[in-house]
Structures are given as structure tokens and as C-alpha cells.
Design an enzyme around this catalytic site. Sequence first.
Site, PDB file in Angstrom:
ATOM      1  CG  ASP A 248      -2.011   0.966   1.384  1.00  0.00           C
ATOM      2  OD1 ASP A 248      -2.341   1.448   0.344  1.00  0.00           O
ATOM      3  OD2 ASP A 248      -2.390   1.251   2.508  1.00  0.00           O
TER       4      ASP A 248
ATOM      5  CG  ASP B 231      -8.211   4.913   0.728  1.00  0.00           C
ATOM      6  OD1 ASP B 231      -7.727   3.612   0.455  1.00  0.00           O
ATOM      7  OD2 ASP B 231      -7.549   5.742   1.280  1.00  0.00           O
TER       8      ASP B 231
END
Length: 957
Positions: A545, A621
Site C-alpha cells: 500500500d 480508497d
Amino acid sequence: MRLKGPNARLVSLLYVAVTVSLLAQVGLGVKQEDFKTSEQVAFYRRHRAFADGVAKESRLLGKSASTQQAASPYSVLQDSVYLDGHTLVSSIQHGADKVPLKLSVSFLDKGIVRIRGQEAHPLLPRFDDTQKLVLRDGGANLKYASADSLQLTSETVNGETVHIVSFKDANHTASLRMTERPWTVEYVLNDKPSILLNSKGLFHFEHLREKPGADGEVDGADGAWEETFRSWTDTKPRGPESFGLDISFSGYEHVYGIPEHASSLSLKSTRGGGKEAYSQPYRLYNLDVFEHDLDSPMALYGSIPFMVAHNAESTVGVFWLNAAETWVDITREKSSTLGNLFRLGTSSKEPTVSTHWISESGVMDIFLLPGPSAADMYRQYADLVEQTPLPREFALGYHQCRWNYLDQEDVLTVDDKLQEHAIPYDVIWLDIEHTDGKRYFTWDSGKFPDPVAMQQKLAYNGHQLVTVVDPHIKRDTGYRIWKEANDKGYFVKNKEGNDNFQGWCWPGDSNWVDYLNPEAASWISRQFHLDKYNGSTPNLFVWNDMNEPSVFNGPEISMDKDIKHHGGWEHRDLHNIFGMLYHKATADGLRTRESPNKRPFVLSRAYFAGSQRYGAVWTGDNAANWEHLRASIPMVLSNNVAGMHFAGADVGGFFGNPTPELMTRWYQLGIWYPFFRAHAHIDTKRREPWVFGEPYLSHIRSAIRERYRLLPYWYTLFREASLTGMPLVRPVWMEFPQETSMFSEDSSFMVGSAIMVIPATDADTSMPIDVRLPTQENWYDIRSHAAYIGPLKRQFATDLATTLVFARGGSIIPTRERHRGSSELMRRDPITLYVYVSQTGTATGRLYLDDGETYNYQNGAFIERELSFENAKLTSRPSVRTASSPAQLEFLKAMSKVRVERIVIVGMRNPLTKAVVVEDGQTRTIELSYAGHKLDSECTIRDPAVLVGNDWEVTLS
Ligand code: NOJ
């Protein structure tokens, strides 16, 4: 995410607090001021000013907008053009600055044309490792056209010289035409100038130059030697080195690809173009954009500079191989003349999409892919950047994630509960809180006292674990990873190059390993080995990430562009491949941690062209609302269009709390994405499937089970992608290339060539859904088998239990129908084949099986069957790739009990009563059942008892 603070936990807490407060304020989205608009980027401004100058000049010259090329100041130097083997070499120069550029146009196999350009005598070398890091075999083994298939002629047309290289291969009779004054290039396909370079005169190359002296001499370029954005100054020690070029697709109205943007599938105009158009160009610059906007050309986490143009006759592509910040403007027009000055006699009003690409640094390196079909074009693209390799089979299952599963007990409880509720799953995920203070490769020993035992318990039912391992390394002398990297000098350096670059991320003060340094990359790879990564087992896989990279206190939440990498290169040169280099290093580590090697699984947030080789990506996101649910469709499709096949979106939506209806619909859509993972922000309420109670739990369970039922189809699709480069999920146009009305369709899509998904994406279940089933073909509801005849346009009512998924007549779909807890537990399960009969009574399909984890398939250890149905006879034959080898025999032995347990033939118009099965020279006759009527019929052969690995045929009468 601009959080500062002295301590790691504080950073996380602050982040959470900020998120909560933002979420509480309705309508708050991205902080626009954190990210640059094109007007705030000096090199874009300079190219814009140049383009405006060209437009003005063209107007003065009385040229229409579509023939602006006359104003381009760049021309080919006299007598500089020659054909050197497979490459047309020339020198071009700006009329005023007199710095010659060397341009090479190379002809590759399958009609691919590569155009490279830079200064003939560069003052400094330009960053050119992108090709080594992105192209197949580092570009070393590209296949070029044979020199004798090429012919160069030069003509004078209207007093100007044009050079024409003609070539022929099986698919193309093509030529490339290059004019001298101004310099333009036309790729002429089937007598049509299709891809045009510099036809609008926007080519502009900022050659490297000496810095103007301190005596105040300035070379007039805006922001060329220094640029500020908010409190950050980019020192630009090399000065301007950007370049831009217009690429027009003549005869095309639609272009696709260049992810990642939360935009429509058919890309919008960014200049002119009315209400629908954007006011900013599409930007390619990997960024961590908190609460990103929808319907926007803003840059997001990944960048793939690959664009596809499609019309009813052909599909072509352009791959702009550059890892620096890049902007793409799109305009549309009807041209009364096509291409450059030297017409082929056509003057019809053709639609044209013109694109203007501008990159900040590096070498100009462009590939033109001529198609003509989508399948041809993906073969061409895969020649350049490789296909998606076969993933671990488990990776196609359901992934259960949240930030964070609290501790070992929580993980095992979720594992138990999923089993208790009879929900299959393959992987449970641990986010950053599982570590000791965000020191990756470690465990919070209070919460995870025995990670190995935990993984073993999961593995018992075929479940895997994924842990997040981010690229920022906590600056802590007591942390082995940091200390070793620091001692070995593996970190990215600051602007001066004399110390480590330092920034903020989850752990607080951090450094970043420089993966451009091959030694550092292989060092980080080794950290994933079982003896280095304490508490890891072969059942642990990894999530990368924040690898854009995300730097909380950096410009645009990333690294300063002028900081230094291995070899002295600036971050600006390689920004867009930084995340991919980490993805690669991680995948290499997992692949080599066992001997013989096993296929890795790594999820990455940042990506570039080539990332498909290393694992999956997701759209980052998103939020728990209907708009994000809808937006995920074109996002995942655009990734597939651009060759990043293994893509998905957070099921449920990352931020916020989904309603049970939204959650249900999200699962019903998410099962059709190649990567299928539910995930949630740390601040959200728990939302594992059972939390919602009935009837939602049952709907969610059915959706997940549908994914598992179709795993053989998915795995076979991955096999196809690994051979051909074809997308897994496809825009409707890709399967129905002449259905012009579907060219901008982005609320329905195809999964492979056999399944069409029309997801319900509206809160109101009483709203009927518009369905368009293209072409003159039968379509069958995949569950009820109700038949519809295309082309069809009508509305369908859908309650929460209903999803609109249709099997295309003419396809055979393999499934596994037993309910198990994981894909691993299904591996030896029998197969059910669904034959969906076409209007002519035929169908074809394929089934591919291998061990799902090793590379033995490369030695022939697989079963690959060509299935065909014709004249009421279903036949299973080996594929052309099937060959006898020791590895194959061993695999066949392992699968020797796996049989086809059921064959369902859907849509046989006439009732049938028996099936004659021939296998291994043996013949048996079986009764069959025929239910329903005509097209709406189902003819079921229960237990034909044929083996998946055998040749057999079943004849119905
Ligand atoms: C940002 C990622 O996009 C998200 O998926 C993750 O949960 C958080 N970082 C925390 O690691």
C-alpha cells in the site's frame, strides 16, 4: 493526508480523527488545494502556451483547426532521412532553436511502430531505464520486422518531400508516411491515415540546456529552473526537458484507457466539447488522493499511459512509454481533411479524436499498435509489456479485509464465522495495525502472539493470510530493516544526494528503499523470505500500500521531484514506476521464498504498465455510497482496457458505513471483478456478511457462492489472458465491435466473452433496470435460464435477490457446484458444464485446470480442453498446447478422479431423451431429463461420468 507529529501512533490517530471529522461533514471531498491543476504545472503551462501560439499562427495562416500542422516549427533536416534495417532514421529541428533531435521510427513484428526521439547530442543523458523496467525482457528481445519487408520511397507532393515506408504482414498492408516540412507522421492502415502525429503541430521538445548565467540572462521559459507549489520548491537542477506531441485518431470518436481516473469508460474531451467535457486534462501521476472526486480527470494511485481507440472497423492503440508526470488533453472534431498535407484523396467528414500528450522528462518513446481487432491489438501490446501471468488460484476467491482485524482471536473468529455461515472465502487480511508500531515485517506481539499457529489454523481449511507491507521504513536504529537498509546505503537520497530522503508516513519519520538500485531491490525481496520475515509461513502473502509513494508531508502527498535515486536520477524521472518497482521486488521475494518457486500473490495500490506481471491492484480508497459503486465499473474496465487485468474495488466502499442494501449490491457487483475483496476503513462499523442479518446475509452468501461456482470459468479466463493479453472484464464494445450504440456503455460489461453483467447500482430496488442485449443472438439468464433473443432493449425489475447476468448463446461455461469453504477445497471437485446454445444450435468453450500454485504448468502440467457443441454433440478435445510430458502425466494422475458430473444444455428447441457417451472407446447410453420449452428449456445429463482429462463426446437424441 498531511499529518505531522512526532510519533507513529499519533499519526494514525490523527489520520483517523481527521477522517472522522471529514466524514461527519456531508459533501466534503478531496482537498483540491493539495493537488496541482494543470495551470500550476510549469511544463504543462509552457506546452499550453506553445499550443496556443501554434493555433494563433495557424489562424493567421488561414488554416482551419484541423489543419494546424502548417504552423509547426519543426521540420526534418534535409538529407537526414535513411532506412537503417528496420528503422527509419531522421533528424528534426525547431526552426528557431537549431538543436537537432534524433528521431527513429522502428518497424516491429505485427505492424507495431515505435518512435523514439531525443536530442541528437544531449547535453546530459535523459532517463531511459523506463524501457528496461517496463518492456518484456527489458526491450532486449523485441521482434523487428525483417528489413526486406520494408520499402522506403520518397516523393514530392505539392513541392514538399514525403517519405513513405510500406510494409506488409499477414494482417496489414500498411505504410508510414513522414512529411519533412513540417515534420508529421501518419500511420496509414488499410489505405486510411489512422494515427497521426503532429498533424496539429503541437510537437514541442524542450532540449536540455545550460543554466542561464547569474548575470540575469534568462531564457524566457516559465518555471524552467525552479518552481514552487505551496511551501515546496522544486529546484529543477537540469532545467526544462519536457516534450509534447499531438496524436490524432482519424475516423474514431472514442478513446479508452490511460487509467487511473474516476472517469467514464469512453474518455471525455478536456478542451472544447461542451457541457460534458472536463476543464482539466487527464493527468498521469501516481498520487494518494484522500477522498477523491468522481467524474474527474485528476490523477489517482496508478498510471498506465496506454490509450485505445475504437470504431466499428478497427481497434488501435498508442503506448506512450514514459514514467514521468504526464498530462493528456483530448479534443474531438470532424475533420474535413485527414492527417497531414499529403492527402490520399479523402475529404469526407471523418470524426477525429485528437490527444495531446505532455511528459516532464525522459526520452520520447511511443508505440503505435495497429490492431485491427481488439484481440490483435492486445497481442501486440502483450508483445511489448507481457501478459498477465497465471495467478495463484486462491487469489481469485473472496478476500475478507478490514483495517483492522484486531488480533489473532479476531482473525480466527472471522474465519470461524464465515465457515459457520457457509460462506466460502480464501484470504483474510491484516492491515497496518498488526505490526509493532508500523515496522513492517514485524508483529504486535500483544495482539498476535503466535502468527504461525494462526496461519496454520487458517491453512487447515485452505485459507491464506495477507499482511500489509508498506514501502516507508520507520526511522529507528533499533529496527533491523531500517538499520540494514541504512547501513547499506539503500535509501532514496535527499535533493543534495548527501543524506537519506526523510518524510512522514504511518510510522512517523520514515525513509524509502530505492528500488531503482537493483541491489536494494533484491535486498528487499529477500526480506520476504521465510527465514527473514519472522512469523511468516508459505500461506502468507503481501499487500503493498502507499507506494505511489505516499509521503504525508511531501508535495501533493508524495516525494519531492528533485530528490535523488540510484545513478543520480531525480525522482521526477521515475515517479510513476516507483510503486511498480516495489510491487516487483515483493513478488520476486514471495516467488523465490520456496524451492521450487511458487506463484506469488501481491496486491499493490500504485501501478504502471507492466504491473500486471506482479499481481493485482485495486482502485484505492472509495466510499460507501451508490456513486462510488457505479464509478467502480468504468475504473475496473479502464484498467482492463489498459492491460491491468487483475483489478478490483473495495467491496462495501472504504469510507463510511454502507446500508445493508448497498452492501448487498456491492457484493453482487464485486463478484464480477477479477479481484474480489471487501475492505473497510478503521473507523467504520464492522461489516462482515453476517452483521447485516437476513435477508442480506443470504443474498451476500449467494453472491459469493456464485463467484466460487464460476471459479473454473475465471481461471480459464486468466489462462486466456496469460496467452493472449485479452482483458478479463471487457467493455461491451470489445465483444460487439460494431454495436456503435454500446461504445460508451459503462454500466454493463462482459466477463470474458460469455457473460454479460448488468449490475443494479441504485438504492431504489423498485426502479427497473435498462437492459440492452446486443446482436442477433440468444441470451440466457445465468440462473433461471430464461431465454431472450437479441438484439433486445427492455427494462427488468430487480428485487434485492435478483441480479441481471446473462450467458451469451454459443458459449460453454465450466463450473463447480459443490459448496466448500475455499477454492483449495474445491480443487478435486467435479465439473458441471453449461452449454448455452446459439441461434444455430452450436456452442464453444474451454476449460483450463492446473495445480493452481506452482509453475509446473510451464512444463505441461495442465488440462486444457476445447469444448464444442454442434449437431447435438458435445465434444471435449485437448487444446493445441496440450502435449504429453512427465509433468503432464503426473498432473493427469492427480486429477484422475475429477469428472464431469453434469452437463446442462440450455435452449435446445426439441425435446431429447437420451445421451450416448463415448469415452476411451467405450460407449454408454444415459437417460436425460428435458424440462421447459424450446429456448427456455434445460436438458440435463446427470453424471455422464466422463473424466475432465479425457477425450470424450456426448451425442443427444
Ligand atoms: C490506505 C489504503 O488505501 C487502505 O486500503 C488502507 O486500509 C489504509 N491505507 C491503511 O493501511
